[in-house]
Write a protein that holds these residues in place. Structure first.
Motif, PDB file in Angstrom:
ATOM      1  N   THR A  77       0.843  -1.188   0.000  1.00  0.00           N
ATOM      2  CA  THR A  77       0.000   0.000   0.000  1.00  0.00           C
ATOM      3  C   THR A  77       0.881   1.241   0.000  1.00  0.00           C
ATOM      4  O   THR A  77       1.830   1.346   0.788  1.00  0.00           O
ATOM      5  CB  THR A  77      -0.901   0.015   1.255  1.00  0.00           C
ATOM      6  N   LEU A  78       0.579   2.177  -0.875  1.00  0.00           N
ATOM      7  CA  LEU A  78       1.391   3.384  -1.023  1.00  0.00           C
ATOM      8  C   LEU A  78       1.195   4.319   0.162  1.00  0.00           C
ATOM      9  O   LEU A  78       0.112   4.391   0.739  1.00  0.00           O
ATOM     10  CB  LEU A  78       1.021   4.109  -2.312  1.00  0.00           C
ATOM     11  N   GLU A  79       2.267   5.041   0.504  1.00  0.00           N
ATOM     12  CA  GLU A  79       2.205   6.028   1.577  1.00  0.00           C
ATOM     13  C   GLU A  79       2.924   7.298   1.139  1.00  0.00           C
ATOM     14  O   GLU A  79       3.934   7.238   0.437  1.00  0.00           O
ATOM     15  CB  GLU A  79       2.866   5.483   2.850  1.00  0.00           C
ATOM     16  N   ASP A  80       2.394   8.430   1.575  1.00  0.00           N
ATOM     17  CA  ASP A  80       3.029   9.714   1.263  1.00  0.00           C
ATOM     18  C   ASP A  80       3.796  10.195   2.497  1.00  0.00           C
ATOM     19  O   ASP A  80       3.497  11.233   3.079  1.00  0.00           O
ATOM     20  CB  ASP A  80       1.973  10.740   0.836  1.00  0.00           C
ATOM     21  N   ALA A  81       4.814   9.419   2.878  1.00  0.00           N
ATOM     22  CA  ALA A  81       5.561   9.686   4.111  1.00  0.00           C
ATOM     23  C   ALA A  81       6.299  11.015   4.082  1.00  0.00           C
ATOM     24  O   ALA A  81       6.509  11.642   5.132  1.00  0.00           O
ATOM     25  CB  ALA A  81       6.547   8.551   4.363  1.00  0.00           C
ATOM     26  N   TRP A  82       6.692  11.463   2.896  1.00  0.00           N
ATOM     27  CA  TRP A  82       7.451  12.708   2.779  1.00  0.00           C
ATOM     28  C   TRP A  82       6.580  13.898   2.369  1.00  0.00           C
ATOM     29  O   TRP A  82       7.091  14.941   1.996  1.00  0.00           O
ATOM     30  CB  TRP A  82       8.599  12.536   1.783  1.00  0.00           C
ATOM     31  N   LYS A  83       5.257  13.691   2.432  1.00  0.00           N
ATOM     32  CA  LYS A  83       4.297  14.761   2.153  1.00  0.00           C
ATOM     33  C   LYS A  83       4.534  15.398   0.781  1.00  0.00           C
ATOM     34  O   LYS A  83       4.567  16.618   0.626  1.00  0.00           O
ATOM     35  CB  LYS A  83       4.363  15.841   3.241  1.00  0.00           C
ATOM     36  N   MET A  84       4.649  14.538  -0.228  1.00  0.00           N
ATOM     37  CA  MET A  84       4.847  15.021  -1.595  1.00  0.00           C
ATOM     38  C   MET A  84       3.559  15.587  -2.188  1.00  0.00           C
ATOM     39  O   MET A  84       3.585  16.328  -3.158  1.00  0.00           O
ATOM     40  CB  MET A  84       5.372  13.891  -2.482  1.00  0.00           C
ATOM     41  N   GLY A  85       2.420  15.172  -1.635  1.00  0.00           N
ATOM     42  CA  GLY A  85       1.147  15.673  -2.116  1.00  0.00           C
ATOM     43  C   GLY A  85       0.544  14.887  -3.255  1.00  0.00           C
ATOM     44  O   GLY A  85      -0.512  15.241  -3.776  1.00  0.00           O
ATOM     45  N   SER A  86       1.214  13.794  -3.647  1.00  0.00           N
ATOM     46  CA  SER A  86       0.730  13.008  -4.783  1.00  0.00           C
ATOM     47  C   SER A  86       0.241  11.625  -4.374  1.00  0.00           C
ATOM     48  O   SER A  86      -0.060  10.784  -5.228  1.00  0.00           O
ATOM     49  CB  SER A  86       1.845  12.864  -5.833  1.00  0.00           C
ATOM     50  N   GLY A  87       0.192  11.369  -3.060  1.00  0.00           N
ATOM     51  CA  GLY A  87      -0.309  10.090  -2.587  1.00  0.00           C
ATOM     52  C   GLY A  87       0.755   9.020  -2.421  1.00  0.00           C
ATOM     53  O   GLY A  87       0.465   7.921  -1.959  1.00  0.00           O
ATOM     54  N   PHE A  88       1.998   9.308  -2.810  1.00  0.00           N
ATOM     55  CA  PHE A  88       3.114   8.381  -2.617  1.00  0.00           C
ATOM     56  C   PHE A  88       4.402   9.193  -2.543  1.00  0.00           C
ATOM     57  O   PHE A  88       4.433  10.359  -2.931  1.00  0.00           O
ATOM     58  CB  PHE A  88       3.180   7.338  -3.737  1.00  0.00           C
ATOM     59  N   SER A  89       5.463   8.573  -2.040  1.00  0.00           N
ATOM     60  CA  SER A  89       6.706   9.324  -1.830  1.00  0.00           C
ATOM     61  C   SER A  89       7.958   8.659  -2.384  1.00  0.00           C
ATOM     62  O   SER A  89       8.793   9.316  -3.002  1.00  0.00           O
ATOM     63  CB  SER A  89       6.933   9.572  -0.330  1.00  0.00           C
ATOM     64  N   VAL A  90       8.126   7.359  -2.133  1.00  0.00           N
ATOM     65  CA  VAL A  90       9.417   6.734  -2.434  1.00  0.00           C
ATOM     66  C   VAL A  90       9.513   6.131  -3.832  1.00  0.00           C
ATOM     67  O   VAL A  90      10.608   5.947  -4.363  1.00  0.00           O
ATOM     68  CB  VAL A  90       9.769   5.653  -1.391  1.00  0.00           C
ATOM     69  N   GLN A  91       8.389   5.809  -4.452  1.00  0.00           N
ATOM     70  CA  GLN A  91       8.432   5.145  -5.754  1.00  0.00           C
ATOM     71  C   GLN A  91       8.740   6.134  -6.884  1.00  0.00           C
ATOM     72  O   GLN A  91       8.391   7.313  -6.824  1.00  0.00           O
ATOM     73  CB  GLN A  91       7.106   4.442  -6.050  1.00  0.00           C
ATOM     74  N   MET A  92       9.370   5.588  -7.919  1.00  0.00           N
ATOM     75  CA  MET A  92       9.638   6.345  -9.144  1.00  0.00           C
ATOM     76  C   MET A  92       9.780   5.323 -10.265  1.00  0.00           C
ATOM     77  O   MET A  92      10.234   4.200 -10.036  1.00  0.00           O
ATOM     78  CB  MET A  92      10.918   7.162  -9.014  1.00  0.00           C
TER      79      MET A  92
END
Length: 283
Positions: A77-92
């Motif tokens: 499950t995706l998480e926006d731990a770094w508050k990127m505002g896009s619903g996820f943080s670490v994936q690219m």
């Protein structure tokens, strides 16, 4: 001899509905548990990098006029731990597209920070960068670091993560034809807000894992910075794990440069009939 009423209806539905869908939409699957690059890579130690964060499970590309919807599935499950505002943080992810299937056509070099090449028969014409970073930041990085390839890099107009899926919409500038005839490669990486050197927002792989570094690679510049890729026929079969590891295998020279670079192929591109001719049922 009579033709089954059900068979006639089924064939008619296929003939009416299948061609457009087959031409404009493609989907591929990837095995779970292969988010270790050539088989040796380990996640960074910080708890923000959850197990399965970079484990690609599926990929869908659907063309809708001059735009396309892209969906990437992950094994957590995706998480926006770094508050990127896009619903996820670490994936690219980087989605490379070969539109003509011709050997010697397109680029066989990956983008900066990935340390991968493509086999001569799989040169790419366009690549889509999926990142939780603001599009302005991504475009600036592309302009500064992608060199001659920058005009062939597409940055989505919308990116959103929810559940286990990342969805994006991209303008198909310079992409013409039917996706069913194109070939694709998805390279999964990690969003890096402070990339090293000329790396394009990618996180490096070192010999040993650290808080924000992957391990199991090399401290030089010879190992692929790719955690998961599509392989084989993109069906999610167990044999595709070995195919991925073979593509991402590498050898380093004493000075840390690549003696044998990781070399990727692609999936898709085979022409498939819209509907198979069915024999009449005999009674």
């Amino acid at each position: 001899m009579k033709t089954s009423h059900f068979a006639v209806i089924s064939l008619a539905a296929a003939l009416l509905g299948a061609p457009a869908l087959a031409a404009d939409k493609v989907s591929f699957k990837d095995p779970t548990g292969d988010d270790n690059g050539p088989g040796t890579y380990k996640y960074p130690t910080d708890t923000v990098y959850k197990r399965g964060s970079f484990d690609l499970t599926d990929f869908t590309f659907e063309k809708k006029g001059t735009k396309a919807d892209v969906t990437l599935g992950f094994n957590t499950t995706l998480e926006d731990a770094w508050k990127m505002g896009s619903g996820f943080s670490v994936q690219m992810a980087f989605i490379f597209i070969d539109t003509d299937g011709k050997e010697g056509s397109g680029s066989t070099e990956g983008l900066p920070g990935l340390n991968v090449k493509f086999a001569p028969a799989y040169g790419w014409e366009k690549v889509i960068v999926i990142s939780p970073q603001a599009s302005g930041r991504v475009k600036a990085e592309v302009g500064n670091k992608a060199g001659a390839a920058k005009d062939n890099v597409l940055v989505p107009t919308r990116v959103k993560g929810s559940g286990r899926k990342v969805n994006a919409t991209v303008d198909l500038a310079g992409l013409e034809g039917e996706p069913s005839q194109w070939r694709f490669q998805v390279v999964v990486q990690s969003n890096e807000g402070f990339p090293a050197g000329s790396d394009l927002l990618t996180r490096r792989v070192n010999e040993f894992e650290g808080q924000h570094r992957f391990g199991g690679g090399n401290d030089g510049d010879c190992d692929p910075h790719a955690i998961d890729v599509l392989a084989g026929e993109g069906k999610g079969e167990a044999s595709e794990v070995k195919a991925q590891q073979d593509m991402l295998s590498f050898e380093c020279a004493e000075d840390g440069t690549a003696k044998k670079a990781a070399t990727l192929t692609m999936v898709g591109g085979a022409t498939k009939p819209a509907a198979q001719e069915q024999k009449p049922e005999q009674k």
